[in-house]
Design an enzyme around this catalytic site. Structure first.
Site, PDB file in Angstrom:
ATOM      1  N   HIS A 295      -3.480   4.363  -2.276  1.00 19.99           N
ATOM      2  CA  HIS A 295      -4.461   3.539  -1.552  1.00 19.99           C
ATOM      3  C   HIS A 295      -5.018   4.301  -0.344  1.00 19.99           C
ATOM      4  CE1 HIS A 295      -1.779   0.238  -3.314  1.00 19.99           C
ATOM      5  NE2 HIS A 295      -2.968  -0.067  -3.810  1.00 19.99           N
TER       6      HIS A 295
ATOM      7  N   GLN B  37     -10.333   0.087 -15.649  1.00 20.18           N
ATOM      8  CA  GLN B  37     -10.822  -0.890 -14.663  1.00 20.18           C
ATOM      9  C   GLN B  37     -12.032  -0.340 -13.911  1.00 20.18           C
ATOM     10  OE1 GLN B  37      -8.135  -3.229 -11.917  1.00 20.18           O
ATOM     11  NE2 GLN B  37      -8.756  -1.645 -10.485  1.00 20.18           N
TER      12      GLN B  37
ATOM     13  N   LEU C 221       0.818  -1.215   0.000  1.00 21.08           N
ATOM     14  CA  LEU C 221       0.000   0.000   0.000  1.00 21.08           C
ATOM     15  C   LEU C 221       0.854   1.268   0.000  1.00 21.08           C
ATOM     16  CD1 LEU C 221      -2.803  -1.133   2.487  1.00 21.08           C
ATOM     17  CD2 LEU C 221      -2.727  -1.363  -0.011  1.00 21.08           C
ATOM     18  N   HIS C 222       0.314   2.312  -0.611  1.00 21.51           N
ATOM     19  CA  HIS C 222       1.003   3.598  -0.728  1.00 21.51           C
ATOM     20  C   HIS C 222      -0.035   4.714  -0.611  1.00 21.51           C
ATOM     21  CE1 HIS C 222      -0.619   3.476  -4.808  1.00 21.51           C
ATOM     22  NE2 HIS C 222      -0.052   2.297  -4.982  1.00 21.51           N
TER      23      HIS C 222
HETATM   24  P1  AMP Z   1      -3.897  -2.185  -6.662  1.00 25.04           P
HETATM   25  O1  AMP Z   1      -3.494  -2.528  -5.263  1.00 25.04           O
HETATM   26  O2  AMP Z   1      -2.803  -1.611  -7.486  1.00 25.04           O
HETATM   27  O3  AMP Z   1      -4.672  -3.302  -7.327  1.00 25.04           O
HETATM   28  O4  AMP Z   1      -4.935  -0.984  -6.518  1.00 25.04           O
HETATM   29  C1  AMP Z   1      -6.011  -1.058  -5.648  1.00 25.04           C
HETATM   30  C2  AMP Z   1      -6.856   0.175  -5.829  1.00 25.04           C
HETATM   31  O5  AMP Z   1      -6.068   1.332  -5.554  1.00 25.04           O
HETATM   32  C3  AMP Z   1      -7.401   0.339  -7.255  1.00 25.04           C
HETATM   33  O6  AMP Z   1      -8.727   0.831  -7.191  1.00 25.04           O
HETATM   34  C4  AMP Z   1      -6.461   1.353  -7.846  1.00 25.04           C
HETATM   35  O7  AMP Z   1      -7.026   2.110  -8.893  1.00 25.04           O
HETATM   36  C5  AMP Z   1      -6.178   2.221  -6.643  1.00 25.04           C
HETATM   37  N1  AMP Z   1      -4.927   2.963  -6.825  1.00 25.04           N
HETATM   38  C6  AMP Z   1      -3.700   2.437  -7.049  1.00 25.04           C
HETATM   39  N2  AMP Z   1      -2.813   3.438  -7.239  1.00 25.04           N
HETATM   40  C7  AMP Z   1      -3.506   4.604  -7.149  1.00 25.04           C
HETATM   41  C8  AMP Z   1      -3.164   5.976  -7.293  1.00 25.04           C
HETATM   42  N3  AMP Z   1      -1.931   6.367  -7.575  1.00 25.04           N
HETATM   43  N4  AMP Z   1      -4.147   6.899  -7.162  1.00 25.04           N
HETATM   44  C9  AMP Z   1      -5.419   6.514  -6.896  1.00 25.04           C
HETATM   45  N5  AMP Z   1      -5.806   5.244  -6.754  1.00 25.04           N
HETATM   46  C10 AMP Z   1      -4.863   4.298  -6.891  1.00 25.04           C
END
Ligand code: AMP
Length: 291
Positions: A46, A162, A42-43
């Protein structure tokens, strides 16, 4: 209920039964529930989804599941960063209430045989460059939504296609959950935050900055009256200057139905890019106002 309780971490449900037990307790108290589906590592992107979730609900569940069905055999499923303990601490610090981290077999027990095929909105962009991807996303997101049955689920515009695919699926399947999109979050240097940025060397990261610069340039050129095709062509120089000479896609599409836009931009649109930088496949997108 058998929630995993570790010091400094949030309670963690590892089975559908435990997740539902907790949700039932909250429901009995009349509380609203939000789900933030993630693959962990997570960052701040998230965390912004958790902040958004808190605006819509009393309790926030963050799911962490690296979903094997959305990775092709040649992709990075094994290498994908897994940092559950720090993830849990981060979610706790940002006011989340429960981690849901099921095992692979909890999600896909022996004999699992169901697939979901979404057409139309999955054409082009990541649907073309990762043909297996949206089938995997559809099955895992529909399972997570049906397992938790939250009032609202939050998804980031970082994965813009997505988000549209999930909205379509939830409407088509009458899944009783409100889908909310949250804005894309960038690091200070402009790079879209991503779990895969962990793969980048300092040099890769410098190269990766060309992505948002090229996208922003497309938006500026369109605003100044160029067609989408001309704006893209002119902005390729920014990529080339960073020694990015090939990409999965670099396109302008309608912001709502994602149809390709070549000519004048007369409705809200979005510029999209996906390309390999070092060991990471990076994606980014940028809003475009009509000229
Ligand atoms: P992931 O863990 O990469 O599958 O992402 C999980 C959720 O976090 C998804 O809905 C992504 O679109 C969202 N997400 C990932 N990176 C970002 C970001 N930089 N800004 C906004 N939402 C994000």
């Amino acid at each position: 209920m058998a929630l995993d309780l570790n010091a400094n971490c949030l309670p963690t449900a590892r089975t559908v039964a435990d997740l539902r037990d907790q949700v039932k307790v909250w429901r009995a108290d009349g509380l609203r529930i939000a789900l933030v589906p993630t693959m962990g590592a997570l960052h701040i992107g998230h965390m912004s989804l958790i902040e958004e979730a808190k605006k819509h609900a009393d309790k926030v569940i963050v799911s962490i599941f690296v979903n094997p069905t959305q990775f092709a055999p040649h992709e990075d499923f094994d290498a994908y960063p897994r940092t559950e303990k720090t993830d849990s601490e981060l979610v706790k610090d940002h006011g989340g209430h429960l981690i849901y981290a099921p095992s692979g077999t909890e999600m896909y027990p022996d004999g699992f045989s169901t697939s979901i095929n979404i057409t139309g909105i999955t054409n082009g962009l990541c649907g073309d460059s990762r043909p297996h991807f949206f089938g995997g996303v559809a099955i895992v997101v529909s399972k997570l939504l049906l397992q938790a049955l939250p009032d609202v689920a939050i998804f980031g515009e970082k994965d813009y296609q997505q988000l549209q695919v999930i909205k379509r699926m939830v409407a088509d399947l009458n899944i009783p959950v409100e889908v909310v999109g949250a804005p894309l979050v960038r690091d200070e240097d402009g790079l879209a935050t991503s779990s895969r940025n962990k793969y980048l060397t300092a040099q890769d990261r410098q190269q990766g900055l060309a992505l948002h610069k090229a996208l922003a340039n497309v938006a500026t050129l369109v605003k100044n009256g160029k067609t989408a095709a001309d704006a893209l062509k002119a902005s390729e120089a920014i990529l080339n200057d960073a020694e990015i000479t090939s990409w999965d896609y670099f396109e302008v599409r309608d912001a709502s139905d994602l149809t390709l836009v070549d000519g004048p931009v007369t409705r809200p649109a979005r510029a999209f890019i996906a390309t390999q930088v070092g060991k990471a496949r990076l994606i980014d997108n940028w809003p475009i106002d009509p000229a």
